[in-house]
Design an enzyme around this catalytic site. Structure first.
Site, PDB file in Angstrom:
ATOM      1  CB  SER A 124     -36.825 -12.198  -3.955  1.00 37.54           C
ATOM      2  OG  SER A 124     -37.643 -12.506  -4.930  1.00 37.54           O
ATOM      3  CE1 TYR A 148     -40.919  -9.031  -1.060  1.00 39.90           C
ATOM      4  CE2 TYR A 148     -40.562  -9.594  -3.213  1.00 39.90           C
ATOM      5  CZ  TYR A 148     -40.568  -9.901  -1.938  1.00 39.90           C
ATOM      6  OH  TYR A 148     -40.021 -11.116  -1.545  1.00 39.90           O
ATOM      7  CE  LYS A 152     -37.653  -9.818   0.678  1.00 38.80           C
ATOM      8  NZ  LYS A 152     -37.509 -10.353   2.069  1.00 38.80           N
TER       9      LYS A 152
END
Ligand code: NAD
Ligand code: WQD
Length: 336
Positions: A124, A148, A152
């Protein structure tokens, strides 16, 4: 090629299954359905005329992933499965590390044991954090700002280290910007549970009359109209990017890290206007405070994706809004 698609029943995964099947590949969807509906497989079959194999399982169960890889003789993995809600990741960080980091580790272990040597990962743009410069190139320093994003980054690091240790293994880290839109058939699309966190599904639900108005999170940013600016990319373009990444790894025998975006930024109010045009509906808005953790503006440098993958997003904002609205209006309650 026979490809195990973890999270293949989800939003981006299902669109990628369509592109893979249309491209002549065989697909095995591996998904625990924690954020998806099995009915998506019927829809994928309806679009492509081919039904993906479905294995219901959790990525953290390495033995089950390994069994699926062996049973179906897969030679590549596209790893979408994971959790993606930033706010939830702040409240439940361990659940995010477990799913996104431990889960990725289990999938890599299964790849190692079964000799699968091609691995594509859903990363992302959130890994870049606060812009030091724009557009974001792949060389921009990484500094994820929430749990989050940190999962990643951790997963990216683990995958890169794995590829160093197993030099025959080629990996593609694909950093998505803001995926929106849906397949033009209106048969598959984004189906958020409860109140959408993301802008596009919220706006189309307002257009459909499911919600009264959009809360615009801040109009005092240093952007042309004061609202947040993002690089929205059509999910079908994104799906095609995955097929190009697999092909490129096979052709060039190289690992890669690339942005998948359009290179253009649009503000919240521009999105609202474009959905109004696409839907013919008025979308009431209320200006609210800034959302905690939001950045003012960012968009992708797309040069490397073009050079390495020969990939460029083809669908413009009007197509993104048309297809998001088509999906929303044909499936007012999502997959039911
Ligand atoms: P999604 O929730 O629609 O799809 C994820 C899929 O993974 C779902 O079908 C879910 O059931 C499955 N899944 C989750 N945890 C699992 C587990 N432990 N075992 C097996 N299956 C599991 O999300 P999406 O938007 O399609 O995102 C796909 C990937 O792309 C995610 O890794 C996400 O972090 C990443 N990504 C998404 C965006 C975005 O804005 N949508 C942006 C950048 C990156
Ligand atoms: C876009 C813009 C909001 C909702 C998130 C994740 C990111 C990636 C994509 C996975 C912002 C504004 C939104 C609303 C609003 N996901 N907005 N009212 O925050 O850019 O990215 O999804 O990797 O990691 O952080 O996307 O769609 O939530 O917001 O005004 O009800 O819309 O403030 O400017 P974001 P978004």
């Amino acid at each position: 090629m026979k490809i195990l698609v973890t999270g293949g029943a989800g939003y981006i995964g299902s669109h990628t299954c369509v592109e893979l099947l249309d491209g002549g590949h065989d697909v095995v969807v591996y998904d625990n359905l924690c954020n998806a509906n099995e009915g998506v497989l019927d829809r994928v079959e309806h679009i492509t005329g081919k039904r993906p194999v479905f294995v219901r399982g959790d990525i953290r169960d390495a033995e089950a992933v390994e069994a699926a890889l062996r049973q179906h003789a897969c030679t590549a993995i596209i790893h979408f499965a994971g959790l993606k809600a930033v706010g939830e990741s702040v409240e439940k960080p361990l659940m995010y590390y477990d799913n996104n980091v431990v889960g990725t580790m289990r999938v890599l272990e299964a790849a190692a044991k079964t000799g699968v040597r091609q691995f594509v990962f859903s990363s992302s743009a959130t890994v870049y954090g606060e812009p030091k410069f724009l557009p974001f190139t792949e060389e921009h320093p990484t500094a994820a700002m929430n749990p989050y994003g940190k999962t990643k980054l951790a997963a990216e690091g683990m995958i890169e280290a794995f590829a160093v240790a197993v030099p025959t293994c080629k990996v593609a880290l694909l950093r998505y910007f803001n995926p929106v839109g849906a397949h033009e058939s209106g048969l598959i699309g984004e189906d958020p549970k409860g109140i959408p966190n993301n802008l596009m599904p919220y706006v189309t639900q307002v257009a459909a009359g499911r919600r009264t108005h959009l809360n615009v999170w801040g109009n005092d940013y240093d952007t042309p109209d004061g609202t947040g600016v993002r690089d929205y990319v059509h999910v079908v373009d994104l799906a095609k990017g995955h097929v190009r990444a697999l092909d490129t790894m096979a052709e060039k025998g190289e690992s890669l890290t690339v942005n998948l975006g359009t290179g253009k930024g649009y503000s919240v109010l521009e999105i609202v206007k474009a959905v109004e045009v696409a839907s013919g509906k008025t979308i009431p808005t209320k200006i609210g405070p800034r959302r905690f953790g939001d950045l003012p503006a960012y968009w992708a440098d797309t040069a490397l994706a073009e050079k390495l993958l020969g990939w460029k997003a083809e669908r413009d904002l009007a197509a993104m809004c048309r297809d998001s609205w088509n999906w929303q209006s044909k499936n007012p309650d999502g997959y039911v």
